[in-house]
Design a protein around this motif. Sequence first.
Motif, PDB file in Angstrom:
ATOM      1  N   PRO A  64       4.004  -1.910   2.921  1.00 36.31           N
ATOM      2  CA  PRO A  64       3.368  -0.641   2.587  1.00 36.31           C
ATOM      3  C   PRO A  64       4.378   0.474   2.842  1.00 36.31           C
ATOM      4  CG  PRO A  64       2.601  -1.426   4.731  1.00 36.31           C
ATOM      5  CD  PRO A  64       3.468  -2.503   4.152  1.00 36.31           C
ATOM      6  N   GLY A  65       4.174   1.627   2.181  1.00 36.05           N
ATOM      7  CA  GLY A  65       5.133   2.710   2.383  1.00 36.05           C
ATOM      8  C   GLY A  65       4.624   4.028   1.844  1.00 36.05           C
ATOM      9  N   LEU A  66       5.507   5.023   1.913  1.00 38.11           N
ATOM     10  CA  LEU A  66       5.158   6.405   1.575  1.00 38.11           C
ATOM     11  C   LEU A  66       5.262   6.633   0.065  1.00 38.11           C
ATOM     12  CD1 LEU A  66       4.575   9.275   2.763  1.00 38.11           C
ATOM     13  CD2 LEU A  66       7.055   9.594   2.852  1.00 38.11           C
ATOM     14  N   SER A  67       4.287   7.337  -0.503  1.00 38.77           N
ATOM     15  CA  SER A  67       4.356   7.659  -1.931  1.00 38.77           C
ATOM     16  C   SER A  67       5.249   8.887  -2.141  1.00 38.77           C
ATOM     17  CB  SER A  67       2.958   7.951  -2.476  1.00 38.77           C
ATOM     18  OG  SER A  67       2.498   9.189  -1.970  1.00 38.77           O
ATOM     19  N   TYR A  68       5.709   9.004  -3.353  1.00 38.34           N
ATOM     20  CA  TYR A  68       6.576  10.112  -3.743  1.00 38.34           C
ATOM     21  C   TYR A  68       5.869  11.458  -3.521  1.00 38.34           C
ATOM     22  CZ  TYR A  68       9.398  12.862  -7.123  1.00 38.34           C
ATOM     23  OH  TYR A  68      10.192  13.792  -7.729  1.00 38.34           O
ATOM     24  N   LEU A  85      10.538  -1.129   6.561  1.00 39.03           N
ATOM     25  CA  LEU A  85      11.955  -1.391   6.279  1.00 39.03           C
ATOM     26  C   LEU A  85      12.630  -0.257   5.520  1.00 39.03           C
ATOM     27  CD1 LEU A  85      14.058  -3.763   6.553  1.00 39.03           C
ATOM     28  CD2 LEU A  85      13.466  -4.361   4.220  1.00 39.03           C
ATOM     29  N   SER A  86      11.905   0.341   4.574  1.00 38.89           N
ATOM     30  CA  SER A  86      12.563   1.247   3.633  1.00 38.89           C
ATOM     31  C   SER A  86      11.761   2.503   3.342  1.00 38.89           C
ATOM     32  CB  SER A  86      12.819   0.509   2.308  1.00 38.89           C
ATOM     33  OG  SER A  86      13.567  -0.656   2.515  1.00 38.89           O
ATOM     34  N   LEU A  87      10.890   2.885   4.236  1.00 37.69           N
ATOM     35  CA  LEU A  87      10.041   4.064   4.114  1.00 37.69           C
ATOM     36  C   LEU A  87       9.098   4.002   2.917  1.00 37.69           C
ATOM     37  CD1 LEU A  87       9.145   6.782   5.232  1.00 37.69           C
ATOM     38  CD2 LEU A  87      10.940   7.880   3.890  1.00 37.69           C
ATOM     39  N   GLU A  88       9.664   3.890   1.706  1.00 32.62           N
ATOM     40  CA  GLU A  88       8.798   3.938   0.531  1.00 32.62           C
ATOM     41  C   GLU A  88       8.265   2.553   0.143  1.00 32.62           C
ATOM     42  OE1 GLU A  88      11.062   5.181  -3.155  1.00 32.62           O
ATOM     43  OE2 GLU A  88      12.638   5.448  -1.664  1.00 32.62           O
ATOM     44  N   ALA A  89       7.305   2.542  -0.762  1.00 37.04           N
ATOM     45  CA  ALA A  89       6.748   1.281  -1.258  1.00 37.04           C
ATOM     46  C   ALA A  89       7.335   0.981  -2.635  1.00 37.04           C
ATOM     47  CB  ALA A  89       5.224   1.364  -1.339  1.00 37.04           C
ATOM     48  N   PHE A  90       7.376  -0.267  -2.986  1.00 39.01           N
ATOM     49  CA  PHE A  90       7.951  -0.686  -4.258  1.00 39.01           C
ATOM     50  C   PHE A  90       6.901  -1.431  -5.073  1.00 39.01           C
ATOM     51  CE2 PHE A  90      11.385  -0.261  -1.211  1.00 39.01           C
ATOM     52  CZ  PHE A  90      12.228   0.590  -1.885  1.00 39.01           C
ATOM     53  N   PRO A  91       7.012  -1.470  -6.383  1.00 38.58           N
ATOM     54  CA  PRO A  91       8.047  -0.827  -7.209  1.00 38.58           C
ATOM     55  C   PRO A  91       7.860   0.685  -7.256  1.00 38.58           C
ATOM     56  CG  PRO A  91       6.368  -1.802  -8.602  1.00 38.58           C
ATOM     57  CD  PRO A  91       6.026  -2.187  -7.196  1.00 38.58           C
ATOM     58  N   SER A  92       8.904   1.344  -7.706  1.00 32.18           N
ATOM     59  CA  SER A  92       8.957   2.800  -7.748  1.00 32.18           C
ATOM     60  C   SER A  92       7.881   3.396  -8.649  1.00 32.18           C
ATOM     61  CB  SER A  92      10.335   3.208  -8.272  1.00 32.18           C
ATOM     62  OG  SER A  92      10.328   4.551  -8.676  1.00 32.18           O
ATOM     63  N   GLU A  93       7.495   4.641  -8.284  1.00 29.31           N
ATOM     64  CA  GLU A  93       6.545   5.370  -9.142  1.00 29.31           C
ATOM     65  C   GLU A  93       7.251   6.052 -10.311  1.00 29.31           C
ATOM     66  OE1 GLU A  93       3.596   7.420  -6.012  1.00 29.31           O
ATOM     67  OE2 GLU A  93       5.630   7.003  -5.278  1.00 29.31           O
ATOM     68  N   LEU A  94       8.552   6.185 -10.254  1.00 27.56           N
ATOM     69  CA  LEU A  94       9.297   6.837 -11.347  1.00 27.56           C
ATOM     70  C   LEU A  94      10.096   5.809 -12.121  1.00 27.56           C
ATOM     71  CD1 LEU A  94      10.853  10.154  -9.968  1.00 27.56           C
ATOM     72  CD2 LEU A  94       8.584   9.733 -10.902  1.00 27.56           C
ATOM     73  N   GLU A  95      10.004   5.836 -13.412  1.00 25.71           N
ATOM     74  CA  GLU A  95      10.710   4.847 -14.211  1.00 25.71           C
ATOM     75  C   GLU A  95      12.226   5.008 -14.110  1.00 25.71           C
ATOM     76  OE1 GLU A  95      10.610   3.130 -18.780  1.00 25.71           O
ATOM     77  OE2 GLU A  95       9.385   4.859 -18.233  1.00 25.71           O
ATOM     78  N   TYR A 121       0.843  -1.208   0.000  1.00 28.18           N
ATOM     79  CA  TYR A 121       0.000   0.000   0.000  1.00 28.18           C
ATOM     80  C   TYR A 121       0.880   1.260   0.000  1.00 28.18           C
ATOM     81  CZ  TYR A 121      -3.567   3.402   1.093  1.00 28.18           C
ATOM     82  OH  TYR A 121      -4.401   4.486   1.029  1.00 28.18           O
ATOM     83  N   ARG A 122       0.473   2.234  -0.817  1.00 28.13           N
ATOM     84  CA  ARG A 122       1.254   3.457  -0.959  1.00 28.13           C
ATOM     85  C   ARG A 122       0.482   4.595  -0.286  1.00 28.13           C
ATOM     86  NH1 ARG A 122       5.298   3.328  -4.975  1.00 28.13           N
ATOM     87  NH2 ARG A 122       4.305   1.708  -6.200  1.00 28.13           N
ATOM     88  N   ILE A 123       1.056   5.145   0.763  1.00 28.15           N
ATOM     89  CA  ILE A 123       0.389   6.202   1.538  1.00 28.15           C
ATOM     90  C   ILE A 123       0.365   7.494   0.722  1.00 28.15           C
ATOM     91  CG2 ILE A 123       0.543   7.633   3.623  1.00 28.15           C
ATOM     92  CD1 ILE A 123       1.961   5.176   4.938  1.00 28.15           C
ATOM     93  N   SER A 124      -0.850   8.049   0.552  1.00 29.84           N
ATOM     94  CA  SER A 124      -1.014   9.265  -0.263  1.00 29.84           C
ATOM     95  C   SER A 124      -1.078  10.506   0.642  1.00 29.84           C
ATOM     96  CB  SER A 124      -2.316   9.170  -1.056  1.00 29.84           C
ATOM     97  OG  SER A 124      -3.405   9.234  -0.144  1.00 29.84           O
ATOM     98  N   ARG A 125      -1.014  11.654  -0.001  1.00 33.26           N
ATOM     99  CA  ARG A 125      -1.172  12.907   0.730  1.00 33.26           C
ATOM    100  C   ARG A 125      -2.511  12.944   1.468  1.00 33.26           C
ATOM    101  NH1 ARG A 125      -0.600  19.121  -1.511  1.00 33.26           N
ATOM    102  NH2 ARG A 125      -1.797  20.102   0.164  1.00 33.26           N
TER     103      ARG A 125
END
Lengths: 329, 329, 329, 329
Positions: free
Chosen positions: C235-239, C259-269, C190-194
């Motif tokens: 789950p993690g933080l979105s860009y 583990l790594s703050l953000e969620a994977f895979p990345s939102e940026l290519e 899950y990617r946490i949104s604003r």
Amino acid sequence: MTMQPLFRALSAFLLLVSALPAAMAEGRQPGVSPWGPDDEIGRLNLMTDESRANVLSRILGGKSYDLSVEYYIGMPSWQAAGDPHYRIWMTHTPEGTVIDDPMNLGVTMNQHVSYTGAAVSMYTHMGTHIDALNHFGLDGKIWNGFAAKDYAGDRGWRVAGIENFPPIIARGVLIDVAASKGKRMLPDGYRISRSDIEEALRQQQIKLQTGDVVLLRTGRMQDYDNAKAYMRNPPGLSYHAAKFLVETAGAMIVGADNLSLEAFPSELESDYVPVHTYLLAEQGAPIIELVNLEELSSDQVYEFAFIGSPLKLRGADAAPLRPTAFPLR
Amino acid sequence: MTMQPLFRALSAFLLLVSALPAAMAEGRQPGVSPWGPDDEIGRLNLMTDESRANVLSRILGGKSYDLSVEYYIGMPSWQAAGDPHYRIWMTHTPEGTVIDDPMNLGVTMNQHVSYTGAAVSMYTHMGTHIDALNHFGLDGKIWNGFAAKDYAGDRGWRVAGIENFPPIIARGVLIDVAASKGKRMLPDGYRISRSDIEEALRQQQIKLQTGDVVLLRTGRMQDYDNAKAYMRNPPGLSYHAAKFLVETAGAMIVGADNLSLEAFPSELESDYVPVHTYLLAEQGAPIIELVNLEELSSDQVYEFAFIGSPLKLRGADAAPLRPTAFPLR
Amino acid sequence: MTMQPLFRALSAFLLLVSALPAAMAEGRQPGVSPWGPDDEIGRLNLMTDESRANVLSRILGGKSYDLSVEYYIGMPSWQAAGDPHYRIWMTHTPEGTVIDDPMNLGVTMNQHVSYTGAAVSMYTHMGTHIDALNHFGLDGKIWNGFAAKDYAGDRGWRVAGIENFPPIIARGVLIDVAASKGKRMLPDGYRISRSDIEEALRQQQIKLQTGDVVLLRTGRMQDYDNAKAYMRNPPGLSYHAAKFLVETAGAMIVGADNLSLEAFPSELESDYVPVHTYLLAEQGAPIIELVNLEELSSDQVYEFAFIGSPLKLRGADAAPLRPTAFPLR
Amino acid sequence: MTMQPLFRALSAFLLLVSALPAAMAEGRQPGVSPWGPDDEIGRLNLMTDESRANVLSRILGGKSYDLSVEYYIGMPSWQAAGDPHYRIWMTHTPEGTVIDDPMNLGVTMNQHVSYTGAAVSMYTHMGTHIDALNHFGLDGKIWNGFAAKDYAGDRGWRVAGIENFPPIIARGVLIDVAASKGKRMLPDGYRISRSDIEEALRQQQIKLQTGDVVLLRTGRMQDYDNAKAYMRNPPGLSYHAAKFLVETAGAMIVGADNLSLEAFPSELESDYVPVHTYLLAEQGAPIIELVNLEELSSDQVYEFAFIGSPLKLRGADAAPLRPTAFPLR
């Protein structure tokens, strides 16, 4: 006045010259391999199935010689640049396993099956070991021109790693410099010259041949169990004697019973380890250090089959090996 | 009525028996060395100068075989009990040394002399390695009765450490079980039986001799570069086949191309690694694991001089070695 | 014909554009510090003696909260790139010391003085830890333009190492995203949104302030003792939420219980860890990971004095810390 | 004749007495905790929510003091028993990652996202650290009678590990012994007496209270960047002064700015580290070493809130911590 253009030209020239890397000024640069652009092992190419068969066929039988030292906490090692000491620790002991039960087997099983496991950590240049050709380069490049910026990663080099070294099976020759001078041990900082080597070979009635593993004895190994004594200002090989061993005598590998093969301080102002850069980078000749030659010396065994193979640590600049010497007939 | 005393006696007896340590119930205990109370190397005593000379004299010459695997980050290793993975890291790189200047040599020198150094850490049972006799014991004692409470320190055992192992020079025999069954690889978890071994030897037209280094091929080594596949439920040697190899066939060392020689789960309820405790503790027979037999198999070389020597890690329960095989005439 | 010069110019332009690093194409590059060209700590400059005094003066007293996890063999850690696992081993045990006698004190002394010592090794991003600004850069440069080629040595960076981080004493805010959604734990990946953040803050009746240590709770910490479960697709933080936290809400530090703050895979290519490069390289905002927020959540403590200081590992890109939270009045 | 039985009895008695462990002869043995048979943290039980609230409420605000040293290759550490030195190495560098590509991301991605990661290894008693109560025991048992044979595993103790230490929030007191004597640094090997402490406290106009974190300043920290100088024969706390600090003055923790708190050689023939065994095993009082008191000394801050928490290394006998001091009003 008329001098000014000339002066300018001269200044520019001097500036240019002073900007030349020291190696170029001295004409020193990594060697180009005669074995082709992909070569990563240098003079080890001198070994062939024939050369191996030849030396193996001459083994006398009988006694063999273990040329390796032991690894232990407190052992001598190169520490001047902050490299790791040898460490060994227990990951499992018979009694600890009963307490930890790391595999969820229960007390009864752990008491019955008494498990011991250990782990080690070490600098790759520790104990009896052999240097790969990527250990020292000149101006960012190693033997055969491979550049650090292209191949040196965080877990070893992508080329010229020690895992490329084949098993080393070749004629070995002990040059017992200490004995030839009637000494128990060469003095601190003594630098072995070409004539020292020639005199020892004359006394030993041995001639070097192309492809030999040449092992120099300083006698320093007698202090191996006393790390401080062993490491302090060791005698070693001079730059010019190294050149003689490879270029005139044909050595494939050069080794010694001391910590770093060469003696310090360096003979070249521009290079603090000129024997290393000469052998590894210029000539593609691997170096063996901390080789135990005491028993060969004491039995006056000067010629033998050298059989030894470094651990295949992928990408590494050196690896331990435990070589054995078999006297030849 | 009259049965009651008998019943009581029987009960007491059964209680006693059930309280016996499992090993005693099965009659398993560390072996007493026929080579005397100080013996720390067990069946390696089968090697003599004569046995070594004999095998060396039969070397055919020509091709030799490197039986060792490479060490790299991500390589297969025993991890079930939380043991360290293989690690390699750079203590010096040509470019990093310019920035760190760890020897206070200055930028010019560090740019000219391109220094690479690495360090490694590993569990001792990693890559091609040989187990010492202190690796597994029974009820707190190892081969020849040495007790953990007397000899197992925090940096290795005071007895039976791998540094006591002499260079291993003996007849080696490949038993290619996979090939004898016409298979690329034995199935997952397959347990090699005595008859499997006898059948393979029959096909290979080889007889085992006392003092042999016996190496079993399961074919699993073909998956070495895929650690997960290599480690998963490997085929291995059965307990009874291990007994056959030592007690009937006279093997000095038993090895294989898999991770842990034996197959799991254990055949004995009381012992999760019975092949290890049998060979090491009961018989004093060292074990070699992760030995690369692919090239021997592919050339159908079944008999060879095995030459290999473990690193002399003082007190350790195992050490890596890089053995070479030389076909015999 | 007349088209040719134009075509050439266009070709040259396209070639140029295609050669632009991806970051420039997206306008992403390391931030220039408003605190000057020597700044190595980024947004930690928001702390002043006044800001510290202010938060300390509001401490309620009473219960405090330990935000740190335990280190143990088998603990969760980032392993995708082959980094070291956590290791602890004994260098001295009461019983082993009697056997080893490493200080030559004799059996009686070693039996009387029962010595225990341990050693550890770990990746710096292990357990509750904070990232320094040199952990991730863009196109070879980190926050404030420091280039790897100038400052990244073999034993850490010469700039922006974690040892420059002052003790962190600031207002901390828990954003309990899991609780705000009525969930025990956010779903895998899950990617946490604003808006998730804004909604949680609304429910908690808390407003963020410039200089806050913002800690996001996904609930994943409840699986900490089960490393596999903890590490799997967290789950993690979105860009974009990260951008909101810093640029709109003024966060000094952003952290989470995963583990790594953000969620994977990345939102940026073009970037596999865009939240890391955004926070560290573009904004100079340190990241805290593996922070234990369970007890704060369970007591509904959303605002607190955050007091924590990373170990001063010279040159390192991160360090463990054990922060404490003190509720504010 | 009639003497014989008496003589025999006497002999037996003498034999018995001579067989008594030295500790019993001196009446030294591990303390029994007044906090109950399960207590693993000793005098840290003196902290309560009230004691913490009390000290926090008195924080002056304004400047705070970082009491921690930096970790670096070559830093001072206890090495007499062969313990590991501090090591840091890079597992990923921006340039190395391009070459290694450890996550199979390709050159473009690795050039764009510049990744730096490091790993460290260390003895747990390194840098500013606090000892757990299992670090030293007497006759095989630690504080509160826990026996090594029952609880000391291969990866830490099952009891009394440092992970049990709560965050330490208490009144701290600097006793600036060096300054009280008008010296920059106490002389080599100087042993701080009870009257030294009393005189310093008199000059500082400070009284110790039960539950204090007492930190002694020898001045040795001024040599921290010169490991040899720092480690050589340091001044330290005497056995009797340690007894005074705990039994009379009520200290909860005793610390100092030197390597090992106490001075050597030991004052007790039967114990080479009597201050350690006294504080840890007899009194349950943790020890802090290598604490940096220079700035407190220079600002003459003698009383402060001490806030610091060791890393929770499960089972470990010590852990690093980075404490902060906040002057009190």
